[in-house]
Design a protein around this motif. Structure first.
Motif, PDB file in Angstrom:
ATOM      1  N   GLU A 274       0.850  -1.196   0.000  1.00  0.00           N
ATOM      2  CA  GLU A 274       0.000   0.000   0.000  1.00  0.00           C
ATOM      3  C   GLU A 274       0.882   1.239   0.000  1.00  0.00           C
ATOM      4  O   GLU A 274       1.872   1.316   0.750  1.00  0.00           O
ATOM      5  CB  GLU A 274      -0.917   0.012   1.221  1.00  0.00           C
ATOM      6  CG  GLU A 274      -1.836   1.224   1.278  1.00  0.00           C
ATOM      7  CD  GLU A 274      -2.661   1.272   2.552  1.00  0.00           C
ATOM      8  OE1 GLU A 274      -3.361   2.280   2.768  1.00  0.00           O
ATOM      9  OE2 GLU A 274      -2.590   0.303   3.344  1.00  0.00           O
ATOM     10  N   LEU A 276       1.842   4.625   1.151  1.00  0.00           N
ATOM     11  CA  LEU A 276       1.573   5.477   2.309  1.00  0.00           C
ATOM     12  C   LEU A 276       1.820   6.948   2.013  1.00  0.00           C
ATOM     13  O   LEU A 276       1.279   7.809   2.710  1.00  0.00           O
ATOM     14  CB  LEU A 276       2.446   5.048   3.498  1.00  0.00           C
ATOM     15  CG  LEU A 276       2.239   3.618   4.007  1.00  0.00           C
ATOM     16  CD1 LEU A 276       3.169   3.348   5.173  1.00  0.00           C
ATOM     17  CD2 LEU A 276       0.795   3.385   4.402  1.00  0.00           C
ATOM     18  N   LYS A 295      -1.505   8.171  -2.894  1.00  0.00           N
ATOM     19  CA  LYS A 295      -1.592   7.667  -1.526  1.00  0.00           C
ATOM     20  C   LYS A 295      -2.842   6.810  -1.347  1.00  0.00           C
ATOM     21  O   LYS A 295      -3.937   7.175  -1.773  1.00  0.00           O
ATOM     22  CB  LYS A 295      -1.606   8.846  -0.553  1.00  0.00           C
ATOM     23  CG  LYS A 295      -1.667   8.448   0.905  1.00  0.00           C
ATOM     24  CD  LYS A 295      -1.640   9.671   1.788  1.00  0.00           C
ATOM     25  CE  LYS A 295      -1.710   9.283   3.263  1.00  0.00           C
ATOM     26  NZ  LYS A 295      -1.692  10.469   4.144  1.00  0.00           N
ATOM     27  N   GLY A 296      -2.674   5.649  -0.706  1.00  0.00           N
ATOM     28  CA  GLY A 296      -3.788   4.743  -0.439  1.00  0.00           C
ATOM     29  C   GLY A 296      -4.008   3.688  -1.493  1.00  0.00           C
ATOM     30  O   GLY A 296      -4.793   2.752  -1.256  1.00  0.00           O
ATOM     31  N   LYS A 297      -3.319   3.765  -2.641  1.00  0.00           N
ATOM     32  CA  LYS A 297      -3.498   2.768  -3.692  1.00  0.00           C
ATOM     33  C   LYS A 297      -2.657   1.534  -3.393  1.00  0.00           C
ATOM     34  O   LYS A 297      -1.557   1.632  -2.845  1.00  0.00           O
ATOM     35  CB  LYS A 297      -3.106   3.346  -5.055  1.00  0.00           C
ATOM     36  CG  LYS A 297      -4.236   4.076  -5.747  1.00  0.00           C
ATOM     37  CD  LYS A 297      -4.066   4.010  -7.247  1.00  0.00           C
ATOM     38  CE  LYS A 297      -5.305   4.491  -7.965  1.00  0.00           C
ATOM     39  NZ  LYS A 297      -5.225   4.268  -9.404  1.00  0.00           N
ATOM     40  N   ASN A 298      -3.189   0.383  -3.813  1.00  0.00           N
ATOM     41  CA  ASN A 298      -2.465  -0.877  -3.661  1.00  0.00           C
ATOM     42  C   ASN A 298      -1.769  -1.221  -4.969  1.00  0.00           C
ATOM     43  O   ASN A 298      -2.352  -1.076  -6.056  1.00  0.00           O
ATOM     44  CB  ASN A 298      -3.414  -2.003  -3.271  1.00  0.00           C
ATOM     45  CG  ASN A 298      -3.982  -1.821  -1.878  1.00  0.00           C
ATOM     46  OD1 ASN A 298      -3.460  -1.040  -1.086  1.00  0.00           O
ATOM     47  ND2 ASN A 298      -5.057  -2.532  -1.560  1.00  0.00           N
ATOM     48  N   SER A 502      -2.957  -2.726  -8.886  1.00  0.00           N
ATOM     49  CA  SER A 502      -3.806  -3.886  -8.573  1.00  0.00           C
ATOM     50  C   SER A 502      -4.972  -4.009  -9.543  1.00  0.00           C
ATOM     51  O   SER A 502      -5.483  -5.111  -9.760  1.00  0.00           O
ATOM     52  CB  SER A 502      -4.318  -3.767  -7.135  1.00  0.00           C
ATOM     53  OG  SER A 502      -5.057  -2.553  -6.960  1.00  0.00           O
ATOM     54  N   LEU A 520       6.038   2.781   1.450  1.00  0.00           N
ATOM     55  CA  LEU A 520       5.115   1.671   1.224  1.00  0.00           C
ATOM     56  C   LEU A 520       4.885   0.944   2.536  1.00  0.00           C
ATOM     57  O   LEU A 520       5.652   1.069   3.495  1.00  0.00           O
ATOM     58  CB  LEU A 520       5.683   0.692   0.186  1.00  0.00           C
ATOM     59  CG  LEU A 520       6.027   1.239  -1.199  1.00  0.00           C
ATOM     60  CD1 LEU A 520       6.750   0.178  -2.006  1.00  0.00           C
ATOM     61  CD2 LEU A 520       4.777   1.691  -1.927  1.00  0.00           C
ATOM     62  N   SER A 521       3.817   0.163   2.536  1.00  0.00           N
ATOM     63  CA  SER A 521       3.530  -0.745   3.643  1.00  0.00           C
ATOM     64  C   SER A 521       3.187  -2.099   3.048  1.00  0.00           C
ATOM     65  O   SER A 521       2.247  -2.215   2.253  1.00  0.00           O
ATOM     66  CB  SER A 521       2.366  -0.213   4.487  1.00  0.00           C
ATOM     67  OG  SER A 521       1.987  -1.170   5.455  1.00  0.00           O
ATOM     68  N   ILE A 523       1.509  -5.429   2.860  1.00  0.00           N
ATOM     69  CA  ILE A 523       0.254  -5.924   3.420  1.00  0.00           C
ATOM     70  C   ILE A 523       0.067  -7.382   3.016  1.00  0.00           C
ATOM     71  O   ILE A 523       0.720  -7.881   2.080  1.00  0.00           O
ATOM     72  CB  ILE A 523      -0.942  -5.064   2.957  1.00  0.00           C
ATOM     73  CG1 ILE A 523      -1.026  -5.032   1.428  1.00  0.00           C
ATOM     74  CG2 ILE A 523      -0.830  -3.652   3.515  1.00  0.00           C
ATOM     75  CD1 ILE A 523      -2.187  -4.226   0.895  1.00  0.00           C
ATOM     76  N   ASP A 525      -2.750  -8.753   1.866  1.00  0.00           N
ATOM     77  CA  ASP A 525      -3.909  -8.956   0.990  1.00  0.00           C
ATOM     78  C   ASP A 525      -3.575  -9.978  -0.090  1.00  0.00           C
ATOM     79  O   ASP A 525      -2.419 -10.091  -0.522  1.00  0.00           O
ATOM     80  CB  ASP A 525      -4.319  -7.633   0.343  1.00  0.00           C
ATOM     81  CG  ASP A 525      -4.898  -6.661   1.364  1.00  0.00           C
ATOM     82  OD1 ASP A 525      -4.930  -7.029   2.560  1.00  0.00           O
ATOM     83  OD2 ASP A 525      -5.280  -5.537   0.987  1.00  0.00           O
TER      84      ASP A 525
END
Length: 686
Positions: A274, A276, A295-298, A502, A520-521, A523, A525
């Motif tokens: 993700e 950040l 920001k917020g997109k995977n 994604s 980035l983070s 995740i 998913d």
């Protein structure tokens, strides 16, 4: 260490923390720690509010807090403090050896032995220890019958020492002796026994106030939705509760930069991430995928690798230049394009990368013998041979000078050389071109074959110009096909991360981590594959960049190219006599005027200063120097006649004469001697 159920101060919790049990999760329960609204230390901003969770991942000793008990003051000392401190003996007595050993442990952690005296006489196994004798505990041991005893050294009044074993169950009235041994701050902080004791500076008197030392740690932790690891000291006045057991399943977001992605094991890829923080380098990239990194997109991180790339740009012209990064997987077909050179120096630079370079002259060039420039005609073909220093002869005033010249061979047609030998052709065909010559050439290509990007790098050397003739069929839109020409400049190797959005996992693009700043983070998913089957991927092999990144690349490569040579100064166009320059006349000083100046008057010199009189007409065969010609007087009616418009007026003739005189020399001044001679000639003539 067991979970702490009651609230403790952060300093107390950190001091008693067992480092082997990290990480620990703490909950803030004492409200907000205010310093403004944010606490800042070492570049990290921390705001600890009630209910916040902090995951402690590291503790590092930062400094020492010194509490002066008598003066009721506190100050901080660094770990490398050079001063030494000695122990202050406890005033209360110990009732048994076991109590003394329990409160003052002996061993490697003790940083020294423990010495005491007994007020009463001790009798141990038919051995009497006199009252007031100094006893030093060396170690604690166990006998065969599992009875514990302390191995001690007994020091007599005359310095005689003996070793005795005193059981821990021995009772009496024992007092600690004062020890002159000095301890450093690091020794005190490493010993749990010494950290609980009071000290006095070795340089101060006995009446000085006792000191109590407590460590100050720098705590490294992770907070929820924090960009970086937070760092704060243990001296913050907040209370905490250990909630590690209650929050076992809690996941803290650990942000990483795009530059840290290659540090991940290759087995973890592909993985979801993700964004950040939006990339900060918006002035570097112009590609369509860069605008979608918000920001917020995977995104999907497929892998990372070291990718060979080429820096390319469009030639300079009327339109603005465009710049590209070409990946080695680019599948378009291209032809080499003939390069144009506007000077011999550019031709020399190109020949250093491509031996046996052949060019054709595109503009006529006149010969300049004084500068050693030969004549060149349109259509002549030249083969570059080598660079050679040539001697240029000078005249009587100038010495012989050296000049760098490019030796080329004229490629002559076959019908012109049928009756000549090969050696004569080589001698007559070689010409010397000075590097400053502003001639114009075009490269003569050996073939018109189509190349892919990998083949072009094997058969040619950079830089070179190409024309993309067939697009890369993998790309939806190839921006290189519509360009009239493209210049390939430098080959580089970049560490890139292959990623995709994604929503479109099959459309991959390469992120050069050196020029991209993005948080980035990682995740957990699931990957966006249909039926858990990865799709067929294709890579955007063409990345359009800005001129700013293009120039940053050249700064990074640090290639300082030499400037072109300056052409020699043109020789003066004024013809010089064979006798050389005119010698200056010697000037003599005298207090008397010459005889010619003494006889002149102002009335005689005025008409000479206004204008120069025309020279006298030449003498005919029937005229002598003593009989000047008689000019008849003109009548009044002749002056009333109209002027002849077809004849140039004397004023214009004077202007032409003045221009001719000034063109011969820029500094044509009359000397005083010339004025005197002209005055005498006019007087004699009239």
């Amino acid at each position: 260490m067991e979970d702490i159920k009651e609230a403790l101060s952060l300093q107390e919790f950190t001091t008693n923390l067992d480092m082997s049990l990290l990480p620990r999760i703490l909950q803030i329960c004492s409200g907000v720690y205010f310093q403004g609204s944010v606490y800042e230390l070492s570049g990290s901003e921390v705001c600890l509010s009630t209910g916040d969770l902090v995951k402690i991942i590291g503790v590092e000793l930062l400094s020492v807090c010194c509490d002066e008990i008598g003066a009721n003051s506190t100050f901080e000392l660094p770990l490398n403090h050079s001063g030494l401190f000695k122990l202050v003996p406890e005033g209360l007595p110990y009732s048994s050896i076991e109590e003394m050993v329990g409160l003052q442990p002996v061993g490697l952690d003790a940083c020294g032995s423990f010495t005491f005296v007994s007020r009463n006489q001790l009798i141990i196994d038919n051995f009497t220890v006199p009252a007031g004798s100094e006893i030093t505990i060396l170690s604690v041991e166990h006998s065969e019958d599992k009875e514990s005893y302390s191995r001690c050294k007994l020091t007599g009044q005359q310095g005689v020492s003996a070793e005795v074993h005193i059981p821990l169950s021995c009772h009496g009235e024992f007092y600690e002796c004062e020890n002159d041994h000095g301890y450093s701050l690091q020794e005190i902080m490493l010993s749990a026994r010494l950290r609980s004791r009071r000290f006095r500076n070795t340089k101060s008197k006995k009446c000085g106030s006792p000191l109590f030392f407590s460590p100050i740690y720098q705590i490294q932790g992770i907070m929820h939705m924090r960009k970086d690891i937070v760092k704060f000291p243990s001296s913050l006045e907040v209370d905490v509760i250990d909630v590690t057991e209650q929050c076992k399943d809690l996941t803290f977001v650990i942000p990483i930069s795009i530059a840290e992605v290659p540090n991940q094991p290759k087995e973890t890829f592909p993985i979801m991430a993700e964004i950040l923080e939006t990339p900060e380098t918006s002035r570097f990239f112009c590609s369509h995928w860069f605008e979608q990194l918000q920001k917020g997109k995977n995104i999907v991180l497929h892998r990372w690798d070291k990718t060979p790339m080429l820096i390319a740009c469009t030639p300079k012209g009327r339109k603005a230049q465009r710049y590209f990064l070409l990946s080695h997987v680019y599948g378009g077909q291209m032809r080499r394009k003939a390069r144009e050179f506007t000077s011999v120096f550019e031709l020399y630079r190109a020949s250093t990368h491509l031996p046996s370079l052949t060019v054709s002259v595109t503009r006529n060039c006149e010969a300049i013998e004084e500068e050693g420039v030969p004549a060149l005609s349109v259509g002549e073909q030249l083969e570059v041979l080598r660079l050679q220093a040539m001697e240029v002869p000078g005249n009587k005033l100038e010495a012989v000078s050296n000049m760098d010249c490019l030796i080329c061979r004229r490629i002559l047609e076959e019908d012109e050389n049928d009756d000549e030998d090969l050696e004569d052709q080589a001698q007559e065909g070689e010409i010397c071109l000075p590097l400053f010559t502003p001639a114009h050439f075009v490269e003569k290509l050996p073939d018109k074959k189509k190349y892919c990007l990998a083949e072009l790098g094997q058969h040619s050397q950079l830089p070179l110009e190409i024309k993309v003739v067939s697009r890369d069929r993998v790309l939806e839109k190839d921006p290189l096909v519509e360009l009239p020409a493209l210049r390939l400049e430098d080959a580089i190797e970049e560490t890139t991360v292959l990623a995709s959005l994604s929503e479109h996992p099959e459309q991959c693009f390469e992120l050069p981590i050196r020029w991209l700043q993005m948080s980035l983070s990682l995740i957990s998913d699931p990957l966006p594959w249909h039926n858990s089957q990865p799709p067929e991927f294709y890579i955007e092999a063409v990345t359009e960049i800005t001129d700013h990144l293009y120039h940053e690349y050249h700064k990074f490569m640090q290639r300082d190219e030499a400037p072109p040579p300056r052409p020699p100064k043109r020789k003066s166009l004024i013809p010089k006599t064979e006798k050389g320059p005119k010698e200056a006349m010697p000037v003599t000083k005298s207090n008397t005027l010459p005889a010619q100046l003494a006889t002149l008057s102002l009335e005689q010199i005025k008409p000479i200063l206004r204008r120069r009189s025309p020279p006298p007409p030449p003498l005919g065969p029937d005229k002598t120097e003593s009989s000047p010609p008689v000019v008849p007087r003109k009548s009044i009616t002749e002056n009333l006649s109209k002027p002849n418009t077809y004849v140039m007026t004397p004023h214009m003739q004077k202007k032409e004469q003045t221009e001719n005189i000034s063109s011969d020399s820029e500094h044509d001044y009359e000397t005083l001697e010339d004025i005197i001679n002209d005055a005498h000639d006019c007087i004699m003539f009239y």
